[in-house]
Design an enzyme around this catalytic site. Structure first.
Site, PDB file in Angstrom:
ATOM      1  N   SER A 180     -10.072  -0.332   6.872  1.00  0.00           N
ATOM      2  CA  SER A 180      -9.506  -0.223   5.522  1.00  0.00           C
ATOM      3  C   SER A 180      -8.713  -1.423   5.044  1.00  0.00           C
ATOM      4  CB  SER A 180      -8.630   1.038   5.423  1.00  0.00           C
ATOM      5  OG  SER A 180      -9.420   2.194   5.507  1.00  0.00           O
TER       6      SER A 180
ATOM      7  N   LYS B 201       0.841  -1.201   0.000  1.00  0.00           N
ATOM      8  CA  LYS B 201       0.000   0.000   0.000  1.00  0.00           C
ATOM      9  C   LYS B 201       0.874   1.248   0.000  1.00  0.00           C
ATOM     10  CE  LYS B 201      -4.000   2.008   2.422  1.00  0.00           C
ATOM     11  NZ  LYS B 201      -4.926   1.864   3.571  1.00  0.00           N
TER      12      LYS B 201
ATOM     13  N   SER C 241      -9.842   2.045   2.626  1.00  0.00           N
ATOM     14  CA  SER C 241      -9.004   2.817   1.723  1.00  0.00           C
ATOM     15  C   SER C 241      -8.024   1.972   0.916  1.00  0.00           C
ATOM     16  CB  SER C 241      -8.212   3.852   2.535  1.00  0.00           C
ATOM     17  OG  SER C 241      -7.306   3.222   3.428  1.00  0.00           O
TER      18      SER C 241
END
Length: 499
Positions: free
Chosen positions: A181, A82, A157
């Site tokens: 998330s 990420k 997210s």
């Protein structure tokens, strides 16, 4: 093996074949890079692909094996990271224009531990800007599509990380979980996502959104793979003042045990009712019945303050983000707008933030600044923190009588891209079931429990354990996963449409 075969292996299978000399780490990496090149134009899971760095890391693994050196449990396995973790010399944007093109001078602790474990980092994945969102539509670089249906969101997210798994671009990924998330994208994409106990995985080098809530964690296609990755990234870190100085629970052993006999499982009464999709509740109820069949004792548990978690979170998280994002002032790093010699530093800062931050980030910064302002602090932020304490007490009472709690991960399946962009409250409701665990700091997992009959999209089962009892997640999760796959005859992702 063909490239297609290599990308379909689990992380555990891939590592075993590399260690046994059946396939090279370089060949595995090439296969995943080819898969990214073939499908990422449609999926948009990645913001940056480090082809040269990934291949160099893979070759080092092959050289170690040729020298007869012992390889770690994930050596040579590709991973999608990420884009919130700093990577030395590689872009870290956090999905925001304000950091576009920034090259960090150091690795985050998670990044460093991955490299030390000889995990091959393929690149950085798309995300909601500064991890603020539930759909990955808030990325400054465009949304990510859900591999099950590219017109739908992959969750957020960390939608890029979860989509990369579901699209077979990587067998492992790293996400972060501030209000769900990791878990919510896992539910939306039919993958496994784990939020470890707060402080169990170092936050050093992880760009901060809400410091008392943010937690990095593993994403994978199987519970065992998630456990193997968890064991690599977890552990005390002196560079992180919030890091827990305790031994990492034996999550890998628990995943291999995969037995729920004798465990008491609590079904959270408050996580059902209005707003929950019928198909989601149908699959959840089937999961509860499956736990009974596997030998667990199932009881209903009431946690009444959980109904206040959403408003408390959306005061605490924005308040902390308004403080954390104050550092993006155009003076130290990142974007700089309007510095033509005629403007003051304050004007340059204002122009930079206007252009660099997206609408959702601005919304949360303004909300948080207001909640922390003189005259309103006690009424809003202070009250939210009191609710947080009460939620933690609800968990403590529940865990006096049960070993784990279960619930749906998200009230609905993946919704169409654009459906909720003009309705922030509808978007925030996606995290209804996940937020309490972040407020309390305990451990939680999402794993697939089937497809909703209305739309054929994945549904996630959430398992919640006490702080530093992360191993219970893997013990229960692996048992449920094995039972469901035996019932289906294959992993759930085999039902996903081909890209």
């Amino acid at each position: 093996m063909s490239d297609s075969d290599l990308t379909r292996l689990t992380a555990a299978e891939t590592a075993a074949r590399i260690a046994g000399g059946e396939v090279t780490a370089e060949a595995v990496t090439e296969a995943h890079l080819a898969r990214i090149e073939a499908v990422d134009e449609k999926v948009h899971a990645f913001l940056h692909v480090d082809r040269e760095g990934a291949l160099a890391a893979a070759r080092r693994v092959d050289e170690k094996r040729e020298r007869g050196e012992q390889l770690g449990p994930l050596a040579g396995v590709p991973l999608a990271l990420k884009d919130i973790f700093t990577t030395e010399g590689q872009p870290t944007t956090v999905g925001s224009k304000i950091l576009e093109g920034w090259l960090p001078p150091y690795d985050a602790t998670v990044t460093r531990r991955l490299r030390e474990a000889d995990v091959v980092v393929l690149g950085k994945t798309n995300m909601d800007e500064f991890a603020m969102g539930s759909s990955t539509e808030n990325s400054a670089f465009g949304p990510t599509g859900n591999p099950w249906d590219l017109t739908r969101i992959p969750g957020g997210s960390g939608g890029g990380s979860s989509a990369s798994l579901a699209a077979f671009q990587a067998p492992l990924a790293i996400g972060t979980d501030t209000g769900g998330s990791i878990r919510q994208p896992a539910a939306m994409t039919g993958t496994v996502g784990v939020k470890p106990t707060y402080g169990a995985v170092s936050r050093y080098g992880m760009v901060a959104f809400s410091s008392s809530l943010d937690q990095g964690g593993p994403c994978a296609r199987t519970v065992l793979d998630a456990a193997l990755l968890h064991s690599v990234i977890a552990g005390h870190d002196e560079l992180d003042s919030t890091s827990v100085d305790q031994p990492v629970p034996d999550v890998v052993g628990a995943a291999r045990q995969a037995d729920v006999r004798g465990l008491r499982v609590g079904v959270v009464k408050e996580f059902r009712g209005e707003g929950y999709q019928a198909g989601v509740m149908q699959r959840f109820d089937e999961s509860v019945e499956l736990l009974r069949e596997l030998g667990a004792e199932v009881v209903e548990v009431s946690c009444p303050v959980f109904t206040k978690a959403l408003p408390a979170y959306y005061l605490i998280a924005p308040s902390e983000c308004s403080s954390n994002l104050a550092r993006f002032d155009a003076m130290r790093y990142g974007l700089r707008v309007g510095d033509d010699g005629t403007r003051s530093a304050e004007e340059v800062t204002s122009l930079t933030r206007e252009e660099g931050f997206g609408p959702e980030v601005k919304r949360r910064v303004m909300l948080g600044t207001y909640a922390l302002s003189s005259g309103y602090y006690d009424a809003y932020y202070g009250s939210a923190q009191k609710v947080r304490t009460l939620i933690t007490r609800d968990f403590a009472r529940a865990f006096e009588s049960v070993d784990v709690l279960v619930s749906p991960t998200s009230p609905t399946t993946a919704f169409p891209i654009g459906e909720r962009t003009d309705d922030p409250m509808a978007m925030y409701l996606s995290d209804l079931c996940t937020i309490p665990s972040n407020l309390a700091g305990n451990a939680a997992m999402s794993l697939p429990c089937g497809l909703a009959p209305e739309d054929g999209l994945p549904v996630g089962l959430q398992i919640i354990a006490p702080a530093m009892a992360d191993d219970r997640l893997y013990r229960v999760g692996a048992a449920v996963e094995a039972a469901f796959q035996a019932r289906w005859g294959h992993p759930l992702l085999e039902e996903a449409p081909s890209l």
